[in-house]
Motif scaffolding. Structure first.
Motif, PDB file in Angstrom:
ATOM      1  N   ARG A 182     110.440 102.118 -80.736  1.00 52.89           N
ATOM      2  CA  ARG A 182     111.557 101.225 -81.065  1.00 52.89           C
ATOM      3  C   ARG A 182     111.364 100.617 -82.453  1.00 52.89           C
ATOM      4  NH1 ARG A 182     116.729 100.781 -81.009  1.00 52.89           N
ATOM      5  NH2 ARG A 182     117.535  98.660 -80.735  1.00 52.89           N
ATOM      6  N   ILE A 183     110.142 100.249 -82.782  1.00 55.58           N
ATOM      7  CA  ILE A 183     109.861  99.722 -84.119  1.00 55.58           C
ATOM      8  C   ILE A 183     110.181 100.774 -85.170  1.00 55.58           C
ATOM      9  CG2 ILE A 183     108.042  98.937 -85.685  1.00 55.58           C
ATOM     10  CD1 ILE A 183     106.701  97.614 -83.261  1.00 55.58           C
ATOM     11  N   ALA A 184     109.761 102.018 -84.894  1.00 53.95           N
ATOM     12  CA  ALA A 184     110.031 103.105 -85.840  1.00 53.95           C
ATOM     13  C   ALA A 184     111.534 103.326 -86.016  1.00 53.95           C
ATOM     14  CB  ALA A 184     109.362 104.393 -85.359  1.00 53.95           C
ATOM     15  N   GLU A 185     112.283 103.246 -84.921  1.00 53.87           N
ATOM     16  CA  GLU A 185     113.728 103.446 -84.979  1.00 53.87           C
ATOM     17  C   GLU A 185     114.416 102.377 -85.825  1.00 53.87           C
ATOM     18  OE1 GLU A 185     114.931 103.391 -80.939  1.00 53.87           O
ATOM     19  OE2 GLU A 185     114.037 105.350 -80.437  1.00 53.87           O
TER      20      GLU A 185
ATOM     21  N   ASP B 177     116.211  98.972 -90.734  1.00 56.12           N
ATOM     22  CA  ASP B 177     117.194  97.903 -90.527  1.00 56.12           C
ATOM     23  C   ASP B 177     116.448  96.577 -90.506  1.00 56.12           C
ATOM     24  OD1 ASP B 177     119.038  96.007 -89.515  1.00 56.12           O
ATOM     25  OD2 ASP B 177     120.181  97.604 -88.526  1.00 56.12           O
ATOM     26  N   LYS B 178     116.408  95.913 -91.652  1.00 53.12           N
ATOM     27  CA  LYS B 178     115.585  94.717 -91.830  1.00 53.12           C
ATOM     28  C   LYS B 178     115.906  93.633 -90.802  1.00 53.12           C
ATOM     29  CE  LYS B 178     114.303  91.265 -95.294  1.00 53.12           C
ATOM     30  NZ  LYS B 178     114.471  90.821 -96.702  1.00 53.12           N
ATOM     31  N   ASP B 179     117.195  93.356 -90.602  1.00 46.77           N
ATOM     32  CA  ASP B 179     117.580  92.253 -89.712  1.00 46.77           C
ATOM     33  C   ASP B 179     117.219  92.546 -88.261  1.00 46.77           C
ATOM     34  OD1 ASP B 179     118.569  90.809 -91.852  1.00 46.77           O
ATOM     35  OD2 ASP B 179     120.621  91.559 -91.605  1.00 46.77           O
ATOM     36  N   LYS B 180     117.552  93.751 -87.805  1.00 48.83           N
ATOM     37  CA  LYS B 180     117.283  94.086 -86.404  1.00 48.83           C
ATOM     38  C   LYS B 180     115.785  94.181 -86.131  1.00 48.83           C
ATOM     39  CE  LYS B 180     121.639  96.408 -85.320  1.00 48.83           C
ATOM     40  NZ  LYS B 180     122.290  97.662 -84.882  1.00 48.83           N
ATOM     41  N   LEU B 181     115.050  94.730 -87.104  1.00 52.04           N
ATOM     42  CA  LEU B 181     113.607  94.826 -86.896  1.00 52.04           C
ATOM     43  C   LEU B 181     112.974  93.442 -86.884  1.00 52.04           C
ATOM     44  CD1 LEU B 181     111.142  96.548 -86.468  1.00 52.04           C
ATOM     45  CD2 LEU B 181     110.906  96.763 -88.949  1.00 52.04           C
TER      46      LEU B 181
ATOM     47  N   MET C   6     106.738  88.893 -80.447  1.00 55.52           N
ATOM     48  CA  MET C   6     105.696  87.890 -80.675  1.00 55.52           C
ATOM     49  C   MET C   6     105.989  86.561 -80.001  1.00 55.52           C
ATOM     50  SD  MET C   6     104.555  88.631 -84.635  1.00 55.52           S
ATOM     51  CE  MET C   6     106.201  88.721 -85.349  1.00 55.52           C
ATOM     52  N   VAL C   7     107.281  86.241 -79.781  1.00 59.93           N
ATOM     53  CA  VAL C   7     107.665  84.975 -79.146  1.00 59.93           C
ATOM     54  C   VAL C   7     108.642  85.291 -78.030  1.00 59.93           C
ATOM     55  CG1 VAL C   7     108.552  82.652 -79.486  1.00 59.93           C
ATOM     56  CG2 VAL C   7     107.438  83.850 -81.385  1.00 59.93           C
ATOM     57  N   SER C   8     108.118  85.613 -76.875  1.00 56.24           N
ATOM     58  CA  SER C   8     108.963  86.019 -75.759  1.00 56.24           C
ATOM     59  C   SER C   8     109.779  84.845 -75.234  1.00 56.24           C
ATOM     60  CB  SER C   8     108.111  86.583 -74.614  1.00 56.24           C
ATOM     61  OG  SER C   8     108.919  86.852 -73.488  1.00 56.24           O
ATOM     62  N   LYS C   9     111.054  85.109 -74.937  1.00 55.47           N
ATOM     63  CA  LYS C   9     111.919  84.086 -74.356  1.00 55.47           C
ATOM     64  C   LYS C   9     111.887  84.133 -72.823  1.00 55.47           C
ATOM     65  CE  LYS C   9     115.088  84.029 -78.292  1.00 55.47           C
ATOM     66  NZ  LYS C   9     116.476  84.237 -78.755  1.00 55.47           N
TER      67      LYS C   9
ATOM     68  N   LEU D 243     101.534  94.647 -88.282  1.00 53.61           N
ATOM     69  CA  LEU D 243     102.617  95.561 -88.602  1.00 53.61           C
ATOM     70  C   LEU D 243     103.809  94.800 -89.191  1.00 53.61           C
ATOM     71  CD1 LEU D 243     103.145  98.580 -88.349  1.00 53.61           C
ATOM     72  CD2 LEU D 243     104.166  98.149 -86.115  1.00 53.61           C
ATOM     73  N   SER D 244     104.094  93.625 -88.626  1.00 49.19           N
ATOM     74  CA  SER D 244     105.166  92.789 -89.157  1.00 49.19           C
ATOM     75  C   SER D 244     104.877  92.385 -90.595  1.00 49.19           C
ATOM     76  CB  SER D 244     105.340  91.543 -88.278  1.00 49.19           C
ATOM     77  OG  SER D 244     106.254  90.638 -88.854  1.00 49.19           O
ATOM     78  N   MET D 245     103.625  92.017 -90.860  1.00 50.30           N
ATOM     79  CA  MET D 245     103.232  91.639 -92.215  1.00 50.30           C
ATOM     80  C   MET D 245     103.343  92.826 -93.163  1.00 50.30           C
ATOM     81  SD  MET D 245      99.910  89.497 -91.011  1.00 50.30           S
ATOM     82  CE  MET D 245      99.031  89.985 -92.475  1.00 50.30           C
ATOM     83  N   ALA D 246     102.903  94.006 -92.710  1.00 52.87           N
ATOM     84  CA  ALA D 246     102.983  95.207 -93.540  1.00 52.87           C
ATOM     85  C   ALA D 246     104.438  95.513 -93.879  1.00 52.87           C
ATOM     86  CB  ALA D 246     102.343  96.391 -92.824  1.00 52.87           C
ATOM     87  N   TYR D 247     105.309  95.332 -92.896  1.00 53.78           N
ATOM     88  CA  TYR D 247     106.732  95.583 -93.135  1.00 53.78           C
ATOM     89  C   TYR D 247     107.274  94.623 -94.194  1.00 53.78           C
ATOM     90  CZ  TYR D 247     111.724  96.005 -92.483  1.00 53.78           C
ATOM     91  OH  TYR D 247     113.059  96.196 -92.706  1.00 53.78           O
ATOM     92  N   ASP D 248     106.891  93.351 -94.092  1.00 51.92           N
ATOM     93  CA  ASP D 248     107.362  92.376 -95.078  1.00 51.92           C
ATOM     94  C   ASP D 248     106.931  92.768 -96.484  1.00 51.92           C
ATOM     95  OD1 ASP D 248     108.607  90.853 -93.184  1.00 51.92           O
ATOM     96  OD2 ASP D 248     106.925  89.479 -92.907  1.00 51.92           O
ATOM     97  N   LEU D 249     105.738  93.342 -96.602  1.00 49.30           N
ATOM     98  CA  LEU D 249     105.243  93.739 -97.912  1.00 49.30           C
ATOM     99  C   LEU D 249     105.921  95.013 -98.414  1.00 49.30           C
ATOM    100  CD1 LEU D 249     101.458  93.020 -97.372  1.00 49.30           C
ATOM    101  CD2 LEU D 249     102.971  91.795 -98.912  1.00 49.30           C
ATOM    102  N   HIS D 250     106.198  95.972 -97.516  1.00 47.65           N
ATOM    103  CA  HIS D 250     106.785  97.241 -97.919  1.00 47.65           C
ATOM    104  C   HIS D 250     108.300  97.162 -98.063  1.00 47.65           C
ATOM    105  CE1 HIS D 250     103.522 100.032 -98.159  1.00 47.65           C
ATOM    106  NE2 HIS D 250     103.052  99.696 -96.979  1.00 47.65           N
ATOM    107  N   GLY D 251     108.949  96.351 -97.256  1.00 51.48           N
ATOM    108  CA  GLY D 251     110.406  96.359 -97.256  1.00 51.48           C
ATOM    109  C   GLY D 251     110.941  97.394 -96.288  1.00 51.48           C
TER     110      GLY D 251
END
Length: 331
Positions: free
Chosen positions: A34-37, A41-45, A53-56, A74-82
């Motif tokens: 799902r992360i790969a999919e 899409d920055k907003d959806k990811l 990370m913060v379950s409701k 992985l979230s941090m890596a995404y923020d760095l890569h875009g």
């Protein structure tokens, strides 16, 4: 039959190949897929990372610690890569706001792992609240944005100001933290330094051109907060920096009204000398003069009564500050 590519396999062509989330892929392949999919899409990811990370759902079982750490990384890596899938030629090198300090990216991550400290926002916030400069430096070098936000939309500088971690606040400012960032309610670092009376931090903030007349969503200024809490040094600092003394908050209060209501005699005098008006009325109809008449401090009762009479005659040197548009909840 063609071999199906492992989820997130494209990360193996980036500088983060050594941190490929193997335990996540092996134990929770549906999450990895799902992360790969959603990767492009920055907003959806971003929403999906937050959900992970913060379950409701209160009864939802969390991930094992090692898997949770991989998701955060992985979230941090995404923020760095875009949002664009990187290539070996185009992949940027990891950078952080504190890249000029002694700790570089890889060493910071390794040191946090050696200390057995999860690389999570919650741990970063704890370090900020404790004023641990060394640990905060590690988190910054490990990929956390110097102007990143927690669940309250507070930046590291806001947290340091609120908790009185002056040395850390000064260091964050030195590293380039935004002095005019606002949280979800419109409060800035100067608001939080003012409400808790941290004059030294306030001095650095205004030297860095922090907006002294910043108003929260409720129309509250740093001057109103300092006056309400009785922080005379901060009040004088803000007035010296041309803070507008008669700005009105959404509930009708002013800095002088708050000082009168809380019995801060020296601040009442200081604000009146700076041109504060006695003509303030709360939304419930209570006036500043009404509040002063009920004050336990005789000096306040007399000074406000005299100032009100002078103002009515046009004898008082009043600053005329236009109130800003106001919305939101009172702090």
């Amino acid at each position: 039959m063609a071999e199906i590519e492992s989820p997130l396999a494209f990360l193996l062509t980036t500088p983060y190949a050594s941190r490929y989330p193997r335990k996540l892929v092996e134990g929770f392949p549906h999450v990895a897929r799902r992360i790969a999919e959603l990767w492009d899409d920055k907003d959806k990811l971003g929403e999906y990372f937050t959900e992970l990370m913060v379950s409701k759902r209160p009864n939802r079982r969390g991930f094992p610690p090692e898997v949770g750490a991989e998701i955060v990384y992985l979230s941090m890596a995404y923020d760095l890569h875009g949002p664009v899938r990187p290539t070996p030629q185009a992949a940027p090198e990891p950078t952080t706001a504190a890249r000029d300090d002694a700790w570089d990216y890889e060493r910071a991550v390794a040191e946090l792992e050696r200390l057995d400290i999860p690389i999570t926002m919650a741990q970063f916030v704890r370090a900020l609240e404790a004023g641990d400069q060394h640990l905060c430096s590690l988190f910054l070098h490990a990929g956390f944005d110097i102007d990143g936000r927690d669940a309250r939309q507070w930046t590291p500088l806001m947290i340091a100001c609120f908790h009185g971690r002056e040395a850390l606040a000064l260091e964050l400012i030195r590293l380039g933290a935004s002095v005019d960032a606002t949280d979800a309610d419109g409060y800035t670092p100067l608001h939080w330094a003012s409400v808790n009376g941290y004059q030294k931090v306030g001095e650095v903030l205004v030297r860095r051109q922090a907006e002294v007349n910043a108003t929260s969503n409720a129309g509250i200024t740093p001057l109103l907060q300092a006056a309400a809490r009785g922080h005379l040094g901060v009040v004088r600092l803000l007035l010296d920096r041309k803070a507008k003394v008669n700005l009105v908050a959404a509930d009708g209060s002013t800095a002088l009204l708050k000082a009168v209501a809380n019995g801060h005699w020296e601040i009442v005098n200081t604000l009146l000398d700076a041109g504060a008006s006695t003509q303030a009325t709360m939304k419930n109809g209570t006036t500043l003069v009404d509040i002063a008449a009920r004050s336990k401090d005789e000096r306040i009762r007399e000074r406000i009564a005299i100032a009100a009479r002078m103002e009515a005659r046009g004898d008082a040197p009043i600053q005329r500050d236009e109130p800003p548009p106001l919305t939101g909840t009172i702090y």
